[in-house]
Design a protein around this motif. Structure first.
Motif, PDB file in Angstrom:
ATOM      1  N   PHE A 174       0.882  -1.277   0.054  1.00 21.82           N
ATOM      2  CA  PHE A 174       0.198  -0.017  -0.051  1.00 21.82           C
ATOM      3  C   PHE A 174       0.883   1.348   0.137  1.00 21.82           C
ATOM      4  O   PHE A 174       0.389   2.456   0.265  1.00 21.82           O
ATOM      5  CB  PHE A 174      -0.876   0.156   1.257  1.00 21.82           C
ATOM      6  CG  PHE A 174      -1.668  -1.169   1.345  1.00 21.82           C
ATOM      7  CD1 PHE A 174      -2.921  -1.200   0.562  1.00 21.82           C
ATOM      8  CD2 PHE A 174      -1.328  -2.367   2.047  1.00 21.82           C
ATOM      9  CE1 PHE A 174      -3.781  -2.388   0.640  1.00 21.82           C
ATOM     10  CE2 PHE A 174      -2.095  -3.453   1.900  1.00 21.82           C
ATOM     11  CZ  PHE A 174      -3.303  -3.344   1.453  1.00 21.82           C
TER      12      PHE A 174
ATOM     13  N   ALA B  31       2.135   3.365  -2.199  1.00 20.53           N
ATOM     14  CA  ALA B  31       1.868   4.355  -2.949  1.00 20.53           C
ATOM     15  C   ALA B  31       0.667   5.333  -2.486  1.00 20.53           C
ATOM     16  O   ALA B  31       0.675   6.490  -2.733  1.00 20.53           O
ATOM     17  CB  ALA B  31       1.294   3.973  -4.323  1.00 20.53           C
ATOM     18  N   GLU B  32      -0.293   4.844  -1.653  1.00 30.74           N
ATOM     19  CA  GLU B  32      -1.327   5.339  -1.148  1.00 30.74           C
ATOM     20  C   GLU B  32      -1.248   5.895   0.382  1.00 30.74           C
ATOM     21  O   GLU B  32      -2.256   6.775   0.908  1.00 30.74           O
ATOM     22  CB  GLU B  32      -2.551   4.434  -1.268  1.00 30.74           C
ATOM     23  CG  GLU B  32      -2.495   3.331  -0.033  1.00 30.74           C
ATOM     24  CD  GLU B  32      -3.724   2.332  -0.478  1.00 30.74           C
ATOM     25  OE1 GLU B  32      -4.523   2.172   0.469  1.00 30.74           O
ATOM     26  OE2 GLU B  32      -4.010   1.839  -1.442  1.00 30.74           O
ATOM     27  N   LEU B  33      -0.333   5.435   0.972  1.00 32.77           N
ATOM     28  CA  LEU B  33      -0.062   5.950   2.422  1.00 32.77           C
ATOM     29  C   LEU B  33       0.387   7.485   2.492  1.00 32.77           C
ATOM     30  O   LEU B  33       1.457   7.703   1.824  1.00 32.77           O
ATOM     31  CB  LEU B  33       0.720   4.909   3.009  1.00 32.77           C
ATOM     32  CG  LEU B  33       0.131   3.448   3.183  1.00 32.77           C
ATOM     33  CD1 LEU B  33       1.193   2.556   3.867  1.00 32.77           C
ATOM     34  CD2 LEU B  33      -0.985   3.386   4.107  1.00 32.77           C
TER      35      LEU B  33
ATOM     36  N   SER C 230      -9.462   3.903   4.192  1.00 37.68           N
ATOM     37  CA  SER C 230      -8.127   3.463   3.917  1.00 37.68           C
ATOM     38  C   SER C 230      -8.248   2.017   3.656  1.00 37.68           C
ATOM     39  O   SER C 230      -8.369   1.199   4.530  1.00 37.68           O
ATOM     40  CB  SER C 230      -7.319   3.741   4.995  1.00 37.68           C
ATOM     41  OG  SER C 230      -6.070   3.073   5.013  1.00 37.68           O
TER      42      SER C 230
END
Length: 607
Positions: A382, A384-386, A526
């Motif tokens: 994850f 890239a999205e954190l 999330s």
């Protein structure tokens, strides 16, 4: 190290070494633990933190701020009265607060599950009775579970979605089969309240706020003045008083909760002898304000109760459902503007440590610096999205403690500029469309300490060109606005245990973005957080479980959703000298299950 703390660490060591013990077998057992086996052997006589010789009788009077308008604590509507959920109704199993997550039989005499925990079966005790004398039946249990799972509070519905079927398997037994891997579900199904089906026939459970519920628990509702007080009386015919799990508990005859305007009024009522016990959350007040006559002459006693539970999260939560808080840079700027060191010194004398993460004060807390090992592996898909800092390491900003907090304010301004906000000629922060950065902070009336924190904070925000509105609402409105997420910021208090599980999806899951009544006040959506929760629920070892919680802690903390304040590593309880509790304290310390459950009333003997 004190004997109490030594005991706590000894219990933790035993619990986590038990991870390698065999899982619960597919045979009836007296209890069940999240990992390993229950600490208490078959045939135990009482919980270790209960006093089997405690006298019975007397009363205890509590004070609450605000009001109540419901007698049904199991639905979303209304604010329920204290006491009913914990002392009028019972569940199939009872929790020991001396272990991270272990249950022992209550209404159920035994529990059975397979190694994968794909199902769980309970067998009811033949003598279990409701307070009206009717037996507790399998039909009552199944009706209760189905009703709570479909019409009850969202906290029940989350786990119910994972139930494939519930069925009667014998005269006193039922089995629940699950739809997916989740080792906690077998325990959760033992903790649902069991209500009397016959009482609710022809009534709408989802809106039934004025019905006095019939339960099987140690107390019954004796008197009510709606919104002002509720009183419970110990049931002399309570069916379960001699069970080992109950011996030494529920010793006090009468429990009463009186409601007052705010916390300050509750404290004055305590000083005036109108209530019998008071929990103090402010260390400075504990040191400063307890020099009144009843303390000086010994009629009131002060107690420090240590515990080993996580800090949880307390502070101002930002609602990311609003565009203004969807940018992590804005949330970081809001956190930088919060001058914790100055606020803490001003209001508490700086006596309490800051909450540094959601699971601080425990082994479940994220570690400083970059994520490593299993934690890093869980987070990496994850990446890239954190938000920045989740994997690399994140720590809350620290100010120099001066009122102006200049260095952190400069960092906040740079972040706001990067996010597209500029101060105009009038000193107001606006975006490219000319819209000012403003929002509403919603607080409950009477929360004097919270208001003091917010007053200092809003003054700091004004120096950045941000002018929020502070709205104080009564208790019922505050609950309604939280349930419907109608706020920009609000006050959040969330206690967390040593065994987090399915409730975490209610706290942080994406359903809570739109479904009312969740604890996901920040509105976070999330996939990474939900994946960590699933990893927690499927973990078969303490190492994997701890890694998943630490990874979740990183996601929550680096998400910058809540501006945390301080926590107390002890609980501070003042009480009249006639109230007593055992010297042997449980692992969780002052936690639901401690006061008044193992307390007793005993006046001094006259010479």
């Amino acid at each position: 190290m004190s004997p109490i703390w030594k005991h706590g660490f000894h219990v933790l060591a035993l619990v986590f070494s038990a991870i390698l013990a065999p899982a619960v077998h597919a045979a009836p057992q007296q209890g069940i633990a999240m990992y390993g086996d229950p600490a208490l052997p078959s045939g135990f006589t009482h919980l270790p933190y209960a006093n089997p010789s405690a006298p019975r009788g007397g009363q205890i009077r509590f004070g609450e701020s605000g009001s109540f308008d419901s007698l049904n604590p199991w639905i979303l509507n209304g604010r329920p009265a204290q006491g009913i959920a914990l002392y009028v109704a019972e569940s199939l199993m009872a929790r020991s607060i001396d272990e991270p997550f272990t249950l022992y039989g209550l209404l159920a005499e035994s529990i059975e599950t397979d190694e994968a925990r794909s199902w769980v079966e309970f067998t009811l005790r033949p003598g279990a009775r409701f307070s009206d004398g009717n037996p507790v039946t399998v039909e009552d249990v199944i009706w209760s579970y189905e009703t709570l799972g479909t019409q009850g509070h969202p906290r029940y519905q989350t786990a119910w979605r994972k139930v494939a079927k519930i069925e009667q398997t014998g005269p006193r037994s039922l089995r629940i089969t699950f739809t997916e891997p989740d080792r906690e579900l077998a325990l959760l199904m033992g903790m649902r309240p069991v209500l009397e089906k016959a009482q609710w026939q022809g009534r709408d459970f989802s809106t039934g706020t004025q019905t006095v519920p019939i339960g099987s628990g140690p107390y019954t509702v004796s008197r009510i003045d709606m919104g002002r007080f509720i009183e419970l009386k110990r049931n002399p015919d309570w069916w379960g008083k001699d069970l080992p799990v109950n011996v030494g508990r529920y010793n006090i005859d009468t429990m009463r909760w009186d409601y007052f305007g705010d916390g300050g009024v509750v404290f004055e009522a305590f000083k005036g002898g109108e209530i019998d016990t008071f929990r103090e959350t402010n260390a400075a007040k504990w040191a400063r304000d307890y020099d009144f006559p009843a303390v000086r002459d010994g009629r009131v006693v002060k107690e420090d109760i240590p515990h080993h539970r996580p800090s949880g999260i307390t502070g101002l939560v930002m609602n990311t459902r609003l565009p203004v808080f969807q940018d992590w840079r804005v949330r970081e700027a809001m956190t930088l503007a919060f001058n914790f060191e100055f606020i803490s010194r001003t209001l508490t004398g700086g006596a309490e440590p800051r909450i540094t993460s959601y699971f601080a004060n425990s082994d479940l807390a994220m570690r400083p610096g970059p994520a490593e090992g299993r934690v890093a592996a869980l987070l990496d898909p994850f990446r890239a999205e954190l938000p920045p800092g989740t994997i690399e390491g994140y720590a809350l900003p620290v100010s120099d403690g001066t009122p102006l907090n200049r260095a952190n304010n400069r960092k906040a301004i740079r972040l706001l500029e990067d996010a597209g906000w500029q101060v105009d000629g009038a000193g107001i922060l606006r975006n490219g469309a000319g819209v000012p950065l403003t929002f509403e902070i919603v607080l409950p009336q009477g929360a004097s300490e919270t208001r003091a924190i917010v007053d200092i904070y809003t003054e700091a925000l004004r120096r950045l060109g941000i002018v929020p509105r502070v709205t104080m609402v009564d208790d019922a409105q505050f609950q309604m606005r939280k349930n419907s997420y109608d706020f920009g910021m609000t006050w959040m208090v969330l206690s967390l245990s040593l065994s987090p599980g399915n409730e975490q999806m209610l706290y942080w899951g994406s359903r809570g973005v739109t479904e009312p009544g969740s604890r996901n006040l920040m509105g976070m959506d999330s996939p990474a957080a939900e994946a960590m929760i699933r990893a927690m629920l499927e973990a078969e070892s303490s190492e994997d479980f701890t890694a998943a919680v630490q990874a979740l802690d990183r996601i929550l903390t680096a998400g910058r959703y809540v501006i945390p304040i301080w926590y107390a590593p002890i609980s501070r309880i003042a009480h009249i000298r006639e109230l007593h509790f055992p010297e042997r304290l449980p692992l969780y310390g002052d936690w639901p299950g401690f006061q008044p459950e193992v307390w007793w009333y005993e006046a001094e003997q006259q010479q």
